[in-house]
Design a protein around this motif. Structure first.
Motif, PDB file in Angstrom:
ATOM      1  N   PRO A 197      66.921   1.393  10.242  1.00 16.68           N
ATOM      2  CA  PRO A 197      66.318   0.060  10.090  1.00 16.68           C
ATOM      3  C   PRO A 197      64.816   0.004  10.354  1.00 16.68           C
ATOM      4  O   PRO A 197      64.152  -0.924   9.882  1.00 16.68           O
ATOM      5  CB  PRO A 197      67.085  -0.789  11.114  1.00 16.68           C
ATOM      6  N   ASN A 198      64.291   0.988  11.082  1.00 15.16           N
ATOM      7  CA  ASN A 198      62.870   0.948  11.447  1.00 15.16           C
ATOM      8  C   ASN A 198      62.034   1.999  10.728  1.00 15.16           C
ATOM      9  O   ASN A 198      60.852   2.173  11.042  1.00 15.16           O
ATOM     10  CB  ASN A 198      62.723   1.122  12.954  1.00 15.16           C
ATOM     11  N   THR A 199      62.629   2.715   9.791  1.00 17.19           N
ATOM     12  CA  THR A 199      61.915   3.777   9.078  1.00 17.19           C
ATOM     13  C   THR A 199      61.429   3.276   7.724  1.00 17.19           C
ATOM     14  O   THR A 199      62.237   2.792   6.920  1.00 17.19           O
ATOM     15  CB  THR A 199      62.827   4.998   8.868  1.00 17.19           C
ATOM     16  N   PRO A 200      60.134   3.383   7.425  1.00 14.93           N
ATOM     17  CA  PRO A 200      59.644   2.998   6.096  1.00 14.93           C
ATOM     18  C   PRO A 200      60.320   3.821   5.002  1.00 14.93           C
ATOM     19  O   PRO A 200      60.591   5.010   5.175  1.00 14.93           O
ATOM     20  CB  PRO A 200      58.149   3.317   6.173  1.00 14.93           C
ATOM     21  N   VAL A 201      60.589   3.164   3.883  1.00  7.37           N
ATOM     22  CA  VAL A 201      61.256   3.818   2.764  1.00  7.37           C
ATOM     23  C   VAL A 201      60.436   3.612   1.491  1.00  7.37           C
ATOM     24  O   VAL A 201      59.991   2.511   1.195  1.00  7.37           O
ATOM     25  CB  VAL A 201      62.687   3.276   2.569  1.00  7.37           C
ATOM     26  N   ASN A 202      60.257   4.704   0.768  1.00  7.53           N
ATOM     27  CA  ASN A 202      59.517   4.719  -0.484  1.00  7.53           C
ATOM     28  C   ASN A 202      60.537   4.845  -1.613  1.00  7.53           C
ATOM     29  O   ASN A 202      61.196   5.878  -1.755  1.00  7.53           O
ATOM     30  CB  ASN A 202      58.563   5.927  -0.458  1.00  7.53           C
ATOM     31  N   ILE A 203      60.686   3.803  -2.426  1.00  6.40           N
ATOM     32  CA  ILE A 203      61.743   3.751  -3.432  1.00  6.40           C
ATOM     33  C   ILE A 203      61.180   3.929  -4.841  1.00  6.40           C
ATOM     34  O   ILE A 203      60.335   3.158  -5.288  1.00  6.40           O
ATOM     35  CB  ILE A 203      62.515   2.412  -3.364  1.00  6.40           C
ATOM     36  N   ASP A 204      61.672   4.955  -5.522  1.00  8.34           N
ATOM     37  CA  ASP A 204      61.335   5.161  -6.925  1.00  8.34           C
ATOM     38  C   ASP A 204      62.441   4.534  -7.773  1.00  8.34           C
ATOM     39  O   ASP A 204      63.577   5.003  -7.777  1.00  8.34           O
ATOM     40  CB  ASP A 204      61.235   6.665  -7.208  1.00  8.34           C
ATOM     41  N   THR A 229      58.862  -1.304   3.201  1.00  6.27           N
ATOM     42  CA  THR A 229      59.289  -0.747   1.924  1.00  6.27           C
ATOM     43  C   THR A 229      58.126  -0.739   0.939  1.00  6.27           C
ATOM     44  O   THR A 229      57.305  -1.648   0.916  1.00  6.27           O
ATOM     45  CB  THR A 229      60.456  -1.562   1.331  1.00  6.27           C
ATOM     46  N   VAL A 230      58.077   0.302   0.126  1.00  9.16           N
ATOM     47  CA  VAL A 230      57.163   0.359  -1.013  1.00  9.16           C
ATOM     48  C   VAL A 230      57.994   0.817  -2.200  1.00  9.16           C
ATOM     49  O   VAL A 230      58.880   1.667  -2.062  1.00  9.16           O
ATOM     50  CB  VAL A 230      55.974   1.314  -0.745  1.00  9.16           C
ATOM     51  N   TRP A 231      57.751   0.228  -3.375  1.00  9.36           N
ATOM     52  CA  TRP A 231      58.539   0.616  -4.542  1.00  9.36           C
ATOM     53  C   TRP A 231      57.675   0.693  -5.779  1.00  9.36           C
ATOM     54  O   TRP A 231      56.531   0.226  -5.805  1.00  9.36           O
ATOM     55  CB  TRP A 231      59.721  -0.318  -4.748  1.00  9.36           C
ATOM     56  N   PRO A 247      56.746 -10.076  -5.101  1.00  8.85           N
ATOM     57  CA  PRO A 247      55.359  -9.667  -4.823  1.00  8.85           C
ATOM     58  C   PRO A 247      55.091  -9.363  -3.357  1.00  8.85           C
ATOM     59  O   PRO A 247      54.008  -8.878  -3.020  1.00  8.85           O
ATOM     60  CB  PRO A 247      54.544 -10.880  -5.294  1.00  8.85           C
ATOM     61  N   HIS A 248      56.080  -9.627  -2.483  1.00  8.83           N
ATOM     62  CA  HIS A 248      55.891  -9.354  -1.059  1.00  8.83           C
ATOM     63  C   HIS A 248      56.187  -7.893  -0.711  1.00  8.83           C
ATOM     64  O   HIS A 248      55.840  -7.445   0.385  1.00  8.83           O
ATOM     65  CB  HIS A 248      56.786 -10.272  -0.219  1.00  8.83           C
ATOM     66  N   ILE A 249      56.817  -7.164  -1.627  1.00  9.56           N
ATOM     67  CA  ILE A 249      57.051  -5.735  -1.406  1.00  9.56           C
ATOM     68  C   ILE A 249      55.890  -4.973  -2.035  1.00  9.56           C
ATOM     69  O   ILE A 249      55.643  -5.094  -3.233  1.00  9.56           O
ATOM     70  CB  ILE A 249      58.381  -5.274  -2.045  1.00  9.56           C
ATOM     71  N   PRO A 250      55.157  -4.172  -1.270  1.00  9.22           N
ATOM     72  CA  PRO A 250      54.024  -3.421  -1.828  1.00  9.22           C
ATOM     73  C   PRO A 250      54.454  -2.497  -2.960  1.00  9.22           C
ATOM     74  O   PRO A 250      55.553  -1.945  -2.944  1.00  9.22           O
ATOM     75  CB  PRO A 250      53.514  -2.616  -0.624  1.00  9.22           C
ATOM     76  N   VAL A 251      53.573  -2.349  -3.954  1.00 12.98           N
ATOM     77  CA  VAL A 251      53.886  -1.512  -5.107  1.00 12.98           C
ATOM     78  C   VAL A 251      52.962  -0.297  -5.182  1.00 12.98           C
ATOM     79  O   VAL A 251      51.859  -0.292  -4.645  1.00 12.98           O
ATOM     80  CB  VAL A 251      53.776  -2.302  -6.430  1.00 12.98           C
TER      81      VAL A 251
END
Length: 371
Positions: A197-204, A229-231, A247-251
């Protein structure tokens, strides 16, 4: 504000150059003892007016170009004069590619668990949608490479997905295979969110699928992970849909946007242009010479690799972006010399298939997130 700064610089230069250039016209030569004195004087004055106009045009062009160059150089070095620095909810130096595909079977819970226990700053993973619309973590749309089944994830219900093969090749390490343990199951994205729950995740986002994008966004919101999160994807269409959906999730920068970014950088326009993306994720082209047999690389392939590496790996570009709060990640690096080069160039983080190697490198070299 950038336009005002540019105009001010140009005006100062223009006034200075005009004053300097027109000093030579302060005294007009006399034509003495000439029977055609009136005609000579008329021709002289006519030539003087023409020269003045030409000189004025030249000074205007020179002051404009010089002002542009100076304003661009200033804002490249100090972008916060014009742009407000983006807020960073997290900062990642150590990024585990597919959870660490060189140490555990890629995109498995075992791989993610191992990376988190090592202290990784971010998990990188890939998402697809099954036939019954479950969001699963898997790189390929096809099951052939990873599971040996000639079918696609989108054609199979989640409960019927086959396990991974016992041994998988490591894409970014030549002639390297990873042999997994007991965990060969394709996980759900929500399992990753539950477990870390506390680890940033980079989603492709691997497919241009509106339902996939919507469901990923819903999961991110449900688990309160918009700040972790970044996607995105190399496709600009997918990135636009992601941004429109939430738009609240960084891209990430898409491939067309990376090319546009380079164009802006090399023309000097980048410091004047606002950027909505918060993460630049690019390869280090020079590693391509390590992924293939050097003896099989043609001359043209070597030249293209060198050119791409020269254009992409720019310290000035990375420093400008990080000063604006845009993190720069370089993928996929598995050797210490490449780790060192990436951080020397000013990259925020490195994505690797071997989390233990990168952790040992960071520990030995005392590389902190603030550097």
């Amino acid at each position: 504000m950038s336009f005002c700064l540019y105009v001010c610089v140009c005006r100062v230069l223009y006034d200075y150059l005009c004053h300097w250039c027109f000093l030579s016209f302060s005294s007009v030569g006399r034509v003495e003892g000439c029977l055609l004195r009136p005609l000579c004087r008329k021709l002289l004055h006519s030539g003087e007016r023409r020269r003045r106009k030409e000189m004025c045009a030249a000074v205007y062009v020179l002051s404009t170009v010089t002002g542009y160059v100076l304003a661009s150089a200033l804002l490249l070095k100090c972008p916060n004069i014009l742009h407000r620095r983006k807020r960073e909810a997290f900062r990642s130096r150590h990024i585990s590619h597919r959870g660490g595909a060189g140490e555990n079977l890629e995109n498995t819970m075992a791989a993610f668990q191992h990376a988190v226990e090592l202290g990784t700053d971010m998990l990188e993973l890939d998402c697809h949608l099954t036939k019954d619309e479950e969001v699963v973590v898997s790189h390929d749309a096809s099951l052939q490479r990873a599971s040996g089944i000639n079918d696609h994830i989108s054609n199979v219900c989640y409960a019927e997905l086959p396990p991974y093969l016992r041994k998988l090749g490591v894409t970014f390490q030549r002639e390297c295979f990873c042999e997994g343990g007991e965990d060969k199951r394709i996980p759900l994205l929500k399992e990753v969110f539950d477990a870390f729950p506390n680890t940033p995740v980079n989603i492709d986002i691997k497919a241009n699928n509106d339902t996939l994008i919507k469901k990923v966004s819903e999961l991110v919101v449900k688990y309160d992970r918009e700040h972790l999160t970044v996607w995105g994807n190399a496709s600009n269409k997918i990135v636009k849909k992601c941004y429109k959906e939430n738009p609240h999730i960084p891209v990430l920068f898409s491939l067309p946007r990376v090319l546009q970014l380079l164009g802006l950088f090399y023309t000097g326009l980048l410091p004047f242009v606002p950027l909505k993306e918060q993460f630049l994720e690019i390869p280090m082209p020079s590693i391509m010479t390590k992924l293939k047999d050097p003896n099989r690389l043609t001359r043209s392939q070597r030249i293209i690799t060198w050119l791409a590496d020269t254009l992409l790996m720019r310290k000035a570009l990375f420093n400008h972006l990080t000063a604006r709060g845009i993190q720069v990640y370089i993928w996929v690096l598995n050797d210490e010399e490449d780790f060192q080069r990436a951080f020397d160039l000013g990259a925020t983080g490195v994505m690797t298939d071997f989390p233990t190697r990168l952790k040992d490198f960071l520990d030995r070299n005392s590389v902190s997130k603030s550097q």
